[in-house]
Design a protein around this motif. Structure first.
Motif, mmCIF file in Angstrom:
data_model
loop_
_atom_site.group_PDB
_atom_site.id
_atom_site.type_symbol
_atom_site.label_atom_id
_atom_site.label_comp_id
_atom_site.label_asym_id
_atom_site.label_seq_id
_atom_site.Cartn_x
_atom_site.Cartn_y
_atom_site.Cartn_z
ATOM 1 N N LYS A 257 0.808 -1.228 0.000
ATOM 2 C CA LYS A 257 0.000 0.000 0.000
ATOM 3 C C LYS A 257 0.839 1.275 0.000
ATOM 4 C CE LYS A 257 -3.775 -2.464 0.394
ATOM 5 N NZ LYS A 257 -4.713 -2.641 -0.735
ATOM 6 N N ARG B 22 -1.998 4.204 1.110
ATOM 7 C CA ARG B 22 -3.428 4.149 0.818
ATOM 8 C C ARG B 22 -4.088 2.927 1.456
ATOM 9 N NH1 ARG B 22 -2.474 8.524 -0.280
ATOM 10 N NH2 ARG B 22 -2.745 9.702 -2.223
ATOM 11 N N THR C 12 -5.753 7.630 4.310
ATOM 12 C CA THR C 12 -4.695 7.984 3.358
ATOM 13 C C THR C 12 -3.665 8.860 4.059
ATOM 14 O OG1 THR C 12 -5.849 9.985 2.583
ATOM 15 C CG2 THR C 12 -6.283 7.923 1.403
#
Length: 495
Positions: free
Chosen positions: A273, A314, A319
């Protein structure tokens, strides 16, 4: 495009878009009221996409600038002001400047994109376009205020001199070609401008990038040349300066130009991520427009290098974006003050240092979808210690005055001693014309959130939550205190 509470609507049919808006934005000491209309038509022909658009903008711009609460006799030394203004500046406080103008812009644009494939390994697209625009300044007001609420009579000659219109046109072509993992992205743009005074601008702006793209990383090497024309009001100010001081000869300003080299490396999902990018850059700017005591000149250049690191994390409901930038100025000059040639070497125009730019700067932006209706966000800004170089008007005027006396007495044997003393005073003042002030590092915390129900969104932002006391400065301004803690609420309705 979201429609804000300021007003507006959007009307759409297949392939035809019409946008009308009317909005006002305000900041401390500056406001802009604008109307915008945009109509476009787009269509496809096999592998080619074409789009035509026409836009119209009308703006009313106002700036109210506080000069000083106290009298400023220094300005009367540097500027050839009328006697009644000299008296007021010497004895009255509450000095201010009010500028207001109305302008219009028309733009006609056509652009397209053609996709192609050559065999199994070659593919790409070619972008192209052209644009024509017309700018017109309908009116300009310029007032100097004193005693906080009184103003000097407006100079109608200056007001009439500010009006004018200009035409511009440009055409561009861009190629993006991919061969397996290698991508070539190259383009060229030509700009032509006919200014209000019949001077012409002709600029060719190339750019090229070579990209190596792999599944989990990519590398890019690029070069670009860009420009921005000197603002209309700056060029008109040089004409106005000749009306204030008949000894002044208007100088035609050329565009500012920038050559930029960049080397980048990006990684994707090395950590789950998480994506990151490292970018090293070198910028060479020339013909930068700088403010003189009364006018504007292409007097500055700048060579700067640095490294920027960016990372993005993310998750479905969270975020995080972070960047860190280190910047160093290798070569920079401050301004051409127009002092006598013999004094120029004592003025230290070449500062070779960051000016009003921190060497270290970092941003962290966090977003959290707390519920299906509530979204929270946080912004943390860190700026390292920075220096602000500015002009000391009192020493500037003293240097000019003593040099004038030196030149007046030089050559007379009985005055040689006095002339030498005046020369020493001129040099001593010239060495102090450029002053330097330091601003400490600071950390600014902003938080906010948005709550949406149906077509309505309510927003609340708290800027500078900790009430940090700090200053900023600009190219030609002394350090200015910035806002403490402040709040902003908003209501948006999507129609």
């Amino acid at each position: 495009m979201p429609i804000h509470a300021a007003g507006g609507f959007i009307f759409a049919m297949p392939f035809i878009f019409l946008l009308l808006s009317n909005c006002t934005t305000k900041e401390p000491s500056f406001s802009t009221s604008s109307q915008h209309a945009d109509i476009s038509y787009q269509f496809n022909v096999q592998n080619t996409q074409l789009k035509n658009s026409t836009t119209y903008d009308k703006s009313d711009l106002t700036r109210y600038q506080v000069i000083s609460d106290a009298p400023m006799y220094i300005l009367t030394l540097a500027l050839p002001l009328p006697q009644y203004m000299i008296v007021a500046f010497d004895s009255c406080g509450g000095l201010s400047r009010y500028v207001n103008g109305q302008e219009q812009n028309y733009t006609f644009q056509i652009k397209g994109n053609h996709s192609y494939t050559l065999g199994d390994n070659h593919k790409g697209n070619i972008g192209f376009g052209a644009e024509y625009g017309n700018f017109k300044l309908d009116d300009i007001r310029y007032l100097i205020g004193y005693n906080f609420e009184e103003t000097f009579p407006e100079d109608t000659q200056i007001r009439e001199a500010g009006k004018g219109s200009e035409n511009r046109a440009d055409a561009w072509l861009q190629l993006k070609h991919q061969w397996r993992s290698l991508i070539l992205n190259a383009g060229m743009r030509f700009d032509y401008k006919s200014r209000y005074d019949n001077t012409k601008v002709r600029e060719l702006s190339p750019r090229v990038a070579l990209i190596l793209q792999r599944p989990r990383w990519s590398a890019r090497l690029s070069y670009s040349k860009s420009f921005v024309d000197a603002p209309y009001i700056y060029r008109q100010a040089n004409v106005m300066a000749s009306l204030i001081d008949p000894r002044h000869t208007p100088v035609s300003l050329s565009p500012e130009r920038l050559h930029s080299f960049q080397l980048s490396f990006a990684g994707n999902n090395w950590v789950k991520k998480l994506n990151f990018e490292v970018n090293a850059f070198y910028n060479h700017a020339e013909d930068l427009v700088m403010t003189g005591i009364l006018d504007f000149k292409n007097a500055s250049h700048n060579k700067t290098g640095g490294v920027e690191f960016m990372a993005a994390y993310r998750l479905p409901k969270f975020t995080a974006d972070w960047n860190f930038t280190w910047t160093h100025t290798f070569k920079s000059n401050l301004i051409d003050l127009g002092l006598y040639e013999k004094l120029n070497s004592y003025c230290h125009y070449d500062i070779d240092d960051n000016n009003n730019t921190p060497a270290v700067m970092s941003n962290l932006v966090l977003g959290w979808q707390a519920t299906s209706h509530l979204k929270l966000h946080t912004h943390v800004l860190f700026e390292g210690r920075q220096k602000s170089y500015n002009i000391d008007l009192e020493h500037y005027d003293r240097s000019r005055t003593y040099y004038f006396l030196y030149a007046l007495y030089r050559g007379f044997p009985e005055m040689e001693e006095k002339a030498a003393a005046y020369w020493d005073e001129a040099v001593a003042s010239a060495e102090k014309v450029v002053s330097c002030k330091e601003m400490p590092s600071r950390c600014i915390l902003n938080i906010g959130g948005k709550y949406t129900f149906g077509p309505v969104t309510l927003g609340l932002d708290i800027h500078n939550l900790l009430g940090t006391r700090y200053h900023r400065s600009g190219m030609n301004t002394n350090i200015i205190p910035q806002q403490g803690r402040w709040f902003m609420g908003s209501i948006a309705v999507r129609l």
